[in-house]
Design an enzyme around this catalytic site. Structure first.
Site, PDB file in Angstrom:
ATOM      1  CB  SER A 183      -0.810  -0.029   1.151  1.00  0.00           C
ATOM      2  OG  SER A 183      -1.522  -1.107   1.131  1.00  0.00           O
ATOM      3  CG  HIS A 215      -3.340  -2.264  -3.269  1.00  0.00           C
ATOM      4  ND1 HIS A 215      -2.531  -3.285  -2.733  1.00  0.00           N
ATOM      5  CD2 HIS A 215      -3.492  -1.334  -1.449  1.00  0.00           C
ATOM      6  CE1 HIS A 215      -2.463  -2.922  -1.715  1.00  0.00           C
ATOM      7  NE2 HIS A 215      -3.277  -2.023  -1.016  1.00  0.00           N
ATOM      8  CG  HIS A 265      -4.998  -6.775   1.100  1.00  0.00           C
ATOM      9  ND1 HIS A 265      -4.539  -6.255  -0.240  1.00  0.00           N
ATOM     10  CD2 HIS A 265      -3.639  -7.049   1.386  1.00  0.00           C
ATOM     11  CE1 HIS A 265      -3.708  -5.154  -0.249  1.00  0.00           C
ATOM     12  NE2 HIS A 265      -2.993  -5.402   0.302  1.00  0.00           N
ATOM     13  CE1 TYR A 309      -8.271  -5.126   2.883  1.00  0.00           C
ATOM     14  CE2 TYR A 309      -6.664  -6.035   3.809  1.00  0.00           C
ATOM     15  CZ  TYR A 309      -7.435  -4.663   2.637  1.00  0.00           C
ATOM     16  OH  TYR A 309      -6.844  -4.009   2.073  1.00  0.00           O
ATOM     17  CD  GLU A 310      -8.298  -6.718  -1.833  1.00  0.00           C
ATOM     18  OE1 GLU A 310      -8.668  -6.381  -2.652  1.00  0.00           O
ATOM     19  OE2 GLU A 310      -7.073  -7.404  -1.437  1.00  0.00           O
ATOM     20  CB  ALA A 320       1.527  -0.224   4.936  1.00  0.00           C
ATOM     21  CG  MET A 378      -4.301  -5.687   7.681  1.00  0.00           C
ATOM     22  SD  MET A 378      -5.777  -5.268   6.986  1.00  0.00           S
ATOM     23  CE  MET A 378      -5.634  -3.816   8.535  1.00  0.00           C
ATOM     24  CB  SER A 379      -0.318  -7.785   2.971  1.00  0.00           C
ATOM     25  OG  SER A 379       1.123  -7.444   3.025  1.00  0.00           O
ATOM     26  CG  ASN A 402       0.135   3.001  11.632  1.00  0.00           C
ATOM     27  OD1 ASN A 402       0.203   2.469  10.435  1.00  0.00           O
ATOM     28  ND2 ASN A 402      -0.668   2.272  12.293  1.00  0.00           N
ATOM     29  CG  HIS A 462      -6.165   2.905   4.027  1.00  0.00           C
ATOM     30  ND1 HIS A 462      -5.407   1.950   4.162  1.00  0.00           N
ATOM     31  CD2 HIS A 462      -6.802   3.276   2.767  1.00  0.00           C
ATOM     32  CE1 HIS A 462      -4.576   2.209   2.679  1.00  0.00           C
ATOM     33  NE2 HIS A 462      -5.630   2.595   1.925  1.00  0.00           N
TER      34      HIS A 462
HETATM   35  N1  HPA Z   1      -1.639  -3.055  11.613  1.00  0.00           N
HETATM   36  C1  HPA Z   1      -2.068  -4.006  10.168  1.00  0.00           C
HETATM   37  N2  HPA Z   1      -2.423  -3.102   9.127  1.00  0.00           N
HETATM   38  C2  HPA Z   1      -1.798  -2.149   8.900  1.00  0.00           C
HETATM   39  C3  HPA Z   1      -0.973  -1.129   9.921  1.00  0.00           C
HETATM   40  C4  HPA Z   1      -1.333  -1.340  11.201  1.00  0.00           C
HETATM   41  O1  HPA Z   1      -1.594  -1.084  12.598  1.00  0.00           O
HETATM   42  N3  HPA Z   1      -0.657  -0.241   9.427  1.00  0.00           N
HETATM   43  C5  HPA Z   1      -0.691  -0.628   7.999  1.00  0.00           C
HETATM   44  N4  HPA Z   1      -1.111  -1.371   7.707  1.00  0.00           N
END
Ligand code: HPA
Length: 274
Positions: A31, A62, A84, A86-87, A114, A212-213, A236, A248
């Site tokens: 991302s 994406h 992903h 989660y999608e 990310a 998440m990947s 973050n 996001h």
């Molecule tokens: N958690 C999960 N996935 C992420 C995060 C996070 O803090 N930041 C970017 N992708």
């Protein structure tokens, strides 16, 4: 599982008809990290929707295309936009591109993402070389009947992230003056971010970053004996580290801020690849 092999070969056959070389390395762009694709020369771009049997992306940020070309004199393919769990994709779709890469004859992948910083010594903007991962919360992409043609039933995961490639990455970072961190990436399913309690638990388990990947792709690649290198961009601080909500937009913004550094690092790794 003749079906999966047939599908993979159909996809690979289509891609081979579009290119006249076998890339050495496949690069999965996380991302906000898609900028690297701009440095690929002589590129042939193929949108996912044109590729037979390829999954489709749904996430903002994406794009969804394969970019074949040359980076630092090496043939590569970059994946701009990944799949992903989660999608709503099942794990077969999440790892499908890795399997296609292998069928194309590609032996190595660089997976990037990310991630949230779990290690409190990290700050947003840091890049982290993945030394190992925690896959406890990840449905295993190898679940189900084993596809013997791809790999063994119980593949070893002692060294998922190639030691020699990690050395090259650290050396490349040193030469570029990039403070490349090292650490353990923990997968969480998403799409909701983790709770502070979950982050504290992950920290106790040894996680330095969370995302998440990456883990499904890395497991599937190792199943096939591919070499894997993983890089996280800490976009973050993970939930509860700072007294502020996660979003996001912050993830995408930090990705943008570091894309220069990130692209320089990955290009240098590719240049020094052995
Ligand atoms: N958690 C999960 N996935 C992420 C995060 C996070 O803090 N930041 C970017 N992708």
């Amino acid at each position: 599982m003749v079906d999966t092999i047939e599908r993979l070969d159909k996809t690979a056959h289509y891609l081979k008809s579009k290119i006249d070389f076998v890339p050495e390395i496949a690069i999965v762009l996380g991302s906000g990290l898609g900028k690297l694709a701009d440095f690929i020369e002589g590129s042939i771009e193929i949108p996912y929707e044109e590729i037979p049997d390829f999954p489709r992306t749904t996430v903002v940020g994406h794009e969804g295309k394969l970019i074949f070309g040359t980076l630092k004199n090496r043939k590569v393919v970059a994946m701009k936009g990944r799949f992903h769990y989660y999608e709503g994709n099942d794990m077969d779709a999440v790892v499908y591109p890795m399997r296609v890469f292998k069928r194309l004859g590609i032996e190595s992948i660089i997976v990037t993402n990310a991630a949230g910083g779990v290690n409190t010594e990290f700050i947003p903007g840091h890049l982290m070389l993945i030394t190992d991962h925690l896959s406890f919360f990840c449905e295993n992409p190898l679940r189900g009947e084993n596809i013997d043609e791809l790999g063994s039933r119980f593949p070893d995961m002692s060294v998922v992230y190639d030691r020699d490639l990690r050395k090259i990455a650290m050396e490349s970072a040193r030469k570029l003056g990039i403070d490349l961190k090292e650490g353990i990436y923990s997968y969480c399913k998403g799409p909701s971010y983790e709770s502070p309690a979950e982050i504290r638990a992950l920290r106790l388990m040894g996680a330095d970053a969370v995302g998440m990947s990456t883990v499904p792709e890395a497991i599937a690649a190792r199943h096939m004996g591919m070499r894997v290198l993983g890089i996280s961009c800490i976009t973050n601080m993970a939930a509860g580290v700072l007294d502020q909500p996660l979003n996001h937009e912050e993830v995408m913004e930090t990705g943008k801020k570091v894309e220069q550094k990130f692209s320089a690092l990955v290009s240098s790794i590719v240049e020094n690849w052995k």
